[in-house]
Enzyme design. Structure first.
Site, PDB file in Angstrom:
ATOM      1  N   CYS A 228      16.979  29.050   9.345  1.00  0.00           N
ATOM      2  CA  CYS A 228      16.437  28.152  10.374  1.00  0.00           C
ATOM      3  C   CYS A 228      14.910  28.249  10.523  1.00  0.00           C
ATOM      4  O   CYS A 228      14.193  27.749   9.667  1.00  0.00           O
ATOM      5  CB  CYS A 228      17.176  28.402  11.685  1.00  0.00           C
ATOM      6  SG  CYS A 228      16.940  27.071  12.863  1.00  0.00           S
TER       7      CYS A 228
ATOM      8  N   HIS B 166      22.828  29.895  11.380  1.00  0.00           N
ATOM      9  CA  HIS B 166      22.902  31.185  12.065  1.00  0.00           C
ATOM     10  C   HIS B 166      24.377  31.566  12.093  1.00  0.00           C
ATOM     11  O   HIS B 166      25.205  30.910  11.495  1.00  0.00           O
ATOM     12  CB  HIS B 166      22.437  31.029  13.518  1.00  0.00           C
ATOM     13  CG  HIS B 166      21.019  30.601  13.683  1.00  0.00           C
ATOM     14  ND1 HIS B 166      19.954  31.451  13.531  1.00  0.00           N
ATOM     15  CD2 HIS B 166      20.484  29.407  14.040  1.00  0.00           C
ATOM     16  CE1 HIS B 166      18.825  30.802  13.798  1.00  0.00           C
ATOM     17  NE2 HIS B 166      19.111  29.558  14.088  1.00  0.00           N
TER      18      HIS B 166
HETATM   19  N1  GLN Z   1      12.133  26.202  16.138  1.00  0.00           N
HETATM   20  C1  GLN Z   1      12.933  25.570  15.234  1.00  0.00           C
HETATM   21  C2  GLN Z   1      13.591  24.276  15.695  1.00  0.00           C
HETATM   22  O1  GLN Z   1      14.029  24.159  16.827  1.00  0.00           O
HETATM   23  C3  GLN Z   1      13.937  26.580  14.690  1.00  0.00           C
HETATM   24  C4  GLN Z   1      14.943  27.060  15.698  1.00  0.00           C
HETATM   25  C5  GLN Z   1      15.854  28.136  15.152  1.00  0.00           C
HETATM   26  O2  GLN Z   1      15.462  28.992  14.346  1.00  0.00           O
HETATM   27  N2  GLN Z   1      17.086  28.121  15.630  1.00  0.00           N
HETATM   28  O3  GLN Z   1      13.681  23.391  14.913  1.00  0.00           O
END
Ligand code: GLN
Length: 242
Positions: free
Chosen positions: A94, A192
């Site tokens: 992510c 995740h």
């Molecule tokens: N900040 C990023 C987004 O919202 C990644 C979020 C995350 O790692 N869950 O796109």
């Protein structure tokens, strides 16, 4: 035999149990009598990528990603780019996936220029792409289950291929039906969950890639994955019934 694993920014990029990927890889190596050394590299510490056989970066919110920009710039960016080009296996989740890319323009207009180790870019949207999801891993001919939560929409450049197709949920951008990025030995995904404990096939694929690069091609001793498979299948069933 042993693998030296680098966990980049473990204290800052660790959403939804991303650290579980490190624990999973370590255990799966140890259960096979293979050593696993994990080094944590965070803000202000040098990343000497050549010391490692595998690199892991977890996810983080926009805030953490912005905070990390000054530290990422310069030496760490150069080390990451060189390592990726050299075929270092990298698992990125992510926010970590986005940071391997060229840039992230957040939904509220902040321009984050990232490493450019991967030819992908991310644009923030007002839509939050959240929930359990499922996609194919085309290379391995299997399904992957995970949990996504992002507002960034990621688009792949030429030369970067997706891990597979979204079967349930959003994936890279909720538009083109693709999920993740594969380039050389990079395996980057929005998943995740943690990803690896409930997708043991992916865990072994990454470990095998790292071991083969260091010691030459080999088969991994099979493990009793009945619990992992039960967790995987349960989520697969839930998502298929939606
Ligand atoms: N900040 C990023 C987004 O919202 C990644 C979020 C995350 O790692 N869950 O796109």
């Amino acid at each position: 035999m042993e693998l030296n694993i680098c966990h980049l920014y473990p204290d800052i990029l660790n959403l939804y149990g991303d650290r579980g990927n490190i624990l999973c890889m370590k255990k799966r190596l140890e259960w096979r009598g293979i050593g696993a050394n994990v080094d944590e590299v965070s803000v202000g510490q040098r990343l000497e990528a050549k010391k490692y056989d595998l690199l892991f970066i977890g996810g983080g919110q926009d805030f953490e990603q912005e905070v990390l920009l000054p530290d990422l710039r310069g030496e760490k960016t150069e080390e990451l780019k060189a390592a990726v080009e050299d075929g270092m296996p990298v698992l990125a989740i992510c926010g970590g996936y986005q940071m391997l890319g060229q840039y992230y323009k957040t939904w509220d207009g902040v321009q984050c220029d990232f490493t450019g180790a991967l030819d992908v870019c991310t644009v923030g949207s007002k839509q939050r792409m959240i929930g359990n999801y499922m996609f194919t891993c085309d290379e391995l001919g299997c399904e992957v289950v995970g949990f996504e939560n992002h507002s960034g929409k990621t688009y792949l450049g030429d030369g970067v291929r997706p891990i597979g197709k979204v079967l349930a949920g959003y994936g890279n951008n909720g538009e083109d039906g693709l999920e993740g990025a594969r380039y050389k030995n990079v395996f980057a995904t929005y998943s995740h969950g943690s990803l690896l404990p409930k997708n043991p096939q992916i865990a072994d694929f990454i470990l095998k890639t790292a071991l083969a690069r260091k010691y030459g091609a080999m088969e991994l001793k099979p493990l009793d994955d009945s619990l992992e498979t039960a967790a995987h299948d349960y989520m697969k069933k839930r998502l298929s019934e939606k």
